[in-house]
Write an enzyme that holds these catalytic residues in place. Sequence first.
Site, PDB file in Angstrom:
ATOM      1  N   SER A  23       0.858  -1.250  -0.142  1.00  0.00           N
ATOM      2  CA  SER A  23       0.003   0.006  -0.057  1.00  0.00           C
ATOM      3  C   SER A  23       0.889   1.188   0.089  1.00  0.00           C
ATOM      4  O   SER A  23       1.836   1.416  -0.771  1.00  0.00           O
ATOM      5  CB  SER A  23      -0.896   0.002   1.281  1.00  0.00           C
ATOM      6  OG  SER A  23      -1.870   0.968   1.154  1.00  0.00           O
ATOM      7  N   HIS A  50      -2.549  -0.866  -3.553  1.00  0.00           N
ATOM      8  CA  HIS A  50      -3.453   0.241  -3.305  1.00  0.00           C
ATOM      9  C   HIS A  50      -3.262   1.626  -3.864  1.00  0.00           C
ATOM     10  O   HIS A  50      -2.271   2.084  -3.617  1.00  0.00           O
ATOM     11  CB  HIS A  50      -3.679   0.461  -1.845  1.00  0.00           C
ATOM     12  CG  HIS A  50      -4.146  -0.821  -0.944  1.00  0.00           C
ATOM     13  ND1 HIS A  50      -4.015  -0.778   0.297  1.00  0.00           N
ATOM     14  CD2 HIS A  50      -4.799  -1.828  -1.425  1.00  0.00           C
ATOM     15  CE1 HIS A  50      -4.554  -1.943   0.731  1.00  0.00           C
ATOM     16  NE2 HIS A  50      -5.082  -2.632  -0.090  1.00  0.00           N
ATOM     17  N   ASP A 143      -4.914  -4.542   5.702  1.00  0.00           N
ATOM     18  CA  ASP A 143      -5.099  -5.458   4.456  1.00  0.00           C
ATOM     19  C   ASP A 143      -3.616  -6.357   4.230  1.00  0.00           C
ATOM     20  O   ASP A 143      -2.653  -5.648   4.224  1.00  0.00           O
ATOM     21  CB  ASP A 143      -5.572  -4.628   3.116  1.00  0.00           C
ATOM     22  CG  ASP A 143      -5.722  -5.531   1.859  1.00  0.00           C
ATOM     23  OD1 ASP A 143      -6.321  -6.542   2.239  1.00  0.00           O
ATOM     24  OD2 ASP A 143      -5.880  -5.279   0.886  1.00  0.00           O
TER      25      ASP A 143
END
Length: 201
Positions: A23, A50, A143
């Site tokens: 991310s 992401h 995540d």
Amino acid sequence: METPQLPSPLQGREFAAVVIGASAGGVNALLEILPALPKAYPYPIVTVLHVMKGRQNQLAEVFQQRLAMRVLEAADKDELRPGTLYFAPAGYHLSVEDGGVLSLSQEEPVHFARPAIDITMASAADVYGPSLVGILLTGANQDGAAGLAAIGAAGGLTVVQDPVEAQVAVMPNEAIRLRQPDLVLNLQEIRSLLLKLEKKQ
């Protein structure tokens, strides 16, 4: 310079695919580890980053300029092929189905993310089991922790970027807290690990 010996988690094992999640700070981290890989890398690499919707095409283009491997934005029903880096498209969850076929969906976000690293990693673990390598890099939410744990539970090799080095340590720390990975490595060591995997073919 002598090549270091393979870490013990690699010895006596065969692999078929690599999945990477990241991310915040992930683009720079990936650019540290992936350009070293050869064009004929023996495994497919599935990557979930992401990013804002609409930026995915740019990512594939940017990485293709820097990598010898083929780089694609994943499409529904794509078959995973060696020597290819696949990026999950923005706005879609990416799953791996039987036979190494990719599937896209627009189900609800997971940890506020779509694509969600957890979904890709858990589905790949179901397909590849102990022949899967899972790598989780820098990031600012949870995540990927459960997905990497699923890879570990299926017998796959799990790798987490050293939180001390990560641009944002939340994601690596959460993965380590949830299930101790096989290896905690800095980016240079992760790059070396991916090259060592090539020599196992």
